[in-house]
Enzyme design. Sequence first.
Site, PDB file in Angstrom:
ATOM      1  N   ARG A  30      58.853  11.681 -44.034  1.00 19.15           N
ATOM      2  CA  ARG A  30      57.595  12.410 -43.898  1.00 19.15           C
ATOM      3  C   ARG A  30      56.545  11.669 -44.713  1.00 19.15           C
ATOM      4  O   ARG A  30      56.695  11.515 -45.921  1.00 19.15           O
ATOM      5  CB  ARG A  30      57.768  13.844 -44.400  1.00 19.15           C
ATOM      6  CG  ARG A  30      56.531  14.725 -44.323  1.00 19.15           C
ATOM      7  CD  ARG A  30      56.858  16.124 -44.831  1.00 19.15           C
ATOM      8  NE  ARG A  30      55.698  17.001 -44.808  1.00 19.15           N
ATOM      9  CZ  ARG A  30      54.813  17.115 -45.794  1.00 19.15           C
ATOM     10  NH1 ARG A  30      54.967  16.398 -46.901  1.00 19.15           N
ATOM     11  NH2 ARG A  30      53.787  17.937 -45.689  1.00 19.15           N
ATOM     12  N   LYS A  81      54.096  10.064 -53.857  1.00 21.03           N
ATOM     13  CA  LYS A  81      54.404  10.976 -54.962  1.00 21.03           C
ATOM     14  C   LYS A  81      54.301  10.280 -56.308  1.00 21.03           C
ATOM     15  O   LYS A  81      54.310   9.055 -56.420  1.00 21.03           O
ATOM     16  CB  LYS A  81      55.778  11.618 -54.745  1.00 21.03           C
ATOM     17  CG  LYS A  81      55.734  12.631 -53.606  1.00 21.03           C
ATOM     18  CD  LYS A  81      56.938  13.509 -53.505  1.00 21.03           C
ATOM     19  CE  LYS A  81      56.711  14.585 -52.437  1.00 21.03           C
ATOM     20  NZ  LYS A  81      57.905  15.417 -52.222  1.00 21.03           N
TER      21      LYS A  81
END
Length: 292
Positions: A270, A230
């Site tokens: 994840r 991210k």
Amino acid sequence: MAETASQHPHPGLPAPGRCVVMGIVNVTGDSFSDGGQFLDPERAIARGLELRNLGVDVVDIGGESTRPGAVRVDPAVEARRVIPVISALTSAGVAVSVDTMRATVAAEAITAGAAIVNDVSGGQADPDMAKVIADAGVPWILMHWRSNGEYVHRADAGGRDGYRDIVKEVSAELLTQVDAAVRAGVDPSALVLDPGLGFAKTAEDNWALLQALPHLAGLGFPVLIGASRKRFLGSLLSGPDGTERAVLERDTATAAISALAVAGGAWGVRVHDARSTLDAIAVAHAWTTGRG
């Protein structure tokens, strides 16, 4: 106060004796990390099998991108993307979750063999989702996301979204989502919470939530962390000229977060790059238990 999960884990949740690893397969054309790479079903199936062989516990299949600026796809298109992949992987013995905000897609995915529903809207985008989950009795990952109601992750939504105390407010809002799910008949032991890193949250918000992971884990539900590749990691690793680290060069940082998540009490992580995270979690597990 939300009803908490049972002391006995839901039988549909993997329990490998370490932090659970979910491997991502985006069957999309525009995901921020691997958009288009696995849009072809055969390539997506091959990637899912590869992830299983690497040792991931669940392969997370999604057919709609939630990257900043993404346009929502028609539910029929989303279903056409994911159902053949889910069916093939589950037929091969792979544990699969479906990443969707839509009850119709979730229902089709469960019929095709999906064992978990991963809902980034936390049940807010589709009022029928809770009934689908309650009827099927499968685990449901509820992510935190203060959306504008359209559930489009806007590129300009990265600032503080009215938070005064990010940890307190995210915790309270997640428990509100739990309350709604339980009222709809969902077994509390089937619920997993995700603080929603990067979804209308600043880098500072994300780091605060990660630092507060022991608190989040103490809410009484398994916690999933989705930090993989991210932007806040790209910003952290910016070069001397301020250029963010490229998306595909953020896996070492992701693995570090995975290892620290073990210490913080996360149930699962994840990730895109399974090998580096599996290695990091193996080290973290050996470190915390004193045995390899």
